[in-house]
Scaffold this motif. Sequence first.
Motif, PDB file in Angstrom:
ATOM      1  N   UNK A   1       1.129  -1.538   0.133  1.00  0.00           N
ATOM      2  CA  UNK A   1       0.058   0.140   0.226  1.00  0.00           C
ATOM      3  C   UNK A   1       1.138   1.484  -0.386  1.00  0.00           C
ATOM      4  N   UNK A   2       1.519   0.638   0.526  1.00  0.00           N
ATOM      5  CA  UNK A   2       3.201   1.858   0.793  1.00  0.00           C
ATOM      6  C   UNK A   2       3.826   2.704  -0.786  1.00  0.00           C
ATOM      7  N   UNK A   3       4.046   1.505  -1.311  1.00  0.00           N
ATOM      8  CA  UNK A   3       4.506   1.812  -2.395  1.00  0.00           C
ATOM      9  C   UNK A   3       3.728   2.192  -4.072  1.00  0.00           C
ATOM     10  N   UNK A   4       2.432   1.408  -3.389  1.00  0.00           N
ATOM     11  CA  UNK A   4       1.577   2.348  -4.289  1.00  0.00           C
ATOM     12  C   UNK A   4       1.584   3.902  -4.196  1.00  0.00           C
ATOM     13  N   UNK A   5       1.004   3.621  -2.682  1.00  0.00           N
ATOM     14  CA  UNK A   5       0.738   5.747  -2.652  1.00  0.00           C
ATOM     15  C   UNK A   5       2.054   6.162  -3.065  1.00  0.00           C
ATOM     16  N   UNK A   6       2.889   5.816  -2.781  1.00  0.00           N
ATOM     17  CA  UNK A   6       4.435   6.694  -3.359  1.00  0.00           C
ATOM     18  C   UNK A   6       4.157   6.911  -4.795  1.00  0.00           C
ATOM     19  N   UNK A   7       4.095   5.665  -6.116  1.00  0.00           N
ATOM     20  CA  UNK A   7       4.525   6.074  -7.370  1.00  0.00           C
ATOM     21  C   UNK A   7       2.821   6.388  -7.341  1.00  0.00           C
TER      22      UNK A   7
END
Length: 255
Positions: free
Chosen positions: A245-251
């Motif tokens: 989720x954090x990686x998707x948010x950063x993207x």
Amino acid sequence: MFDAPGPRFRRRVFWVSVASALVLAALAALALRQFAANGQLDPVRWRPYLTWPVWRYLLGGLGSTVVAAFATGVLAMAGGLLLALRPNRFTRAYAEVMRTVPVLLLVYVMLFVLPSFGVNLPLFWKLVVPLALSHAASCAVIFRAGVGSVDPGQREAGLSLGMPDGAVTRFVVLPQAVRHMTPLLVTQAVSLLKDTSLGYVVSYTELLFNGRVLANYNGLLIQTFIVVAFVYLVVNLALSRVAHRLEARRARIAR
């Protein structure tokens, strides 16, 4: 860093994944068949794990696991940040060596070697210190990559405003690098949580140690370790989900 896979390679990956899934399913079916043939799936063997006292004992071990993982994470991130912000020959050598040395070997050094020199730490620290020394090297690599991902112009802009180099690092570079590093640090926490299972070596009462004690008490070895593995699986999948989720948010923010 690499080209996107083409259609032929994607088809190959798909069929290899399907074949691997079928092999794993066949092995799982074979294991269940063997368990059933030996009476390991009888309801009476699983009934103790529907009672609160057993789960209270296992969750107590999980709590000790989380405490050890948290303490290790704090020390590892502090050490990793220090190694990343002070790049020299020693810190680079430390990171390379510690990433190759097995954590179990460090635990044995803490357990058998240091007491012979008069250094005998409590059981908690005999587990936490070796894990922190090992994971600090991995955190240093993550921090170094995160700092390197920040646009160099950000540092130059801070210096052009008259800010000291240390202030630029603390107030300009690191806040931006944290957004890139957070998913990797959460993923590192998954590895760290699994490594706390080495606590059984020093008799620290973490989840795996409590599982061994419980299996020796009730004689249900297979059932106990399946339940312990399930608990580890749930916790690590939750952490992995947070990392995704954090990686998707950063993207999304980057886009």
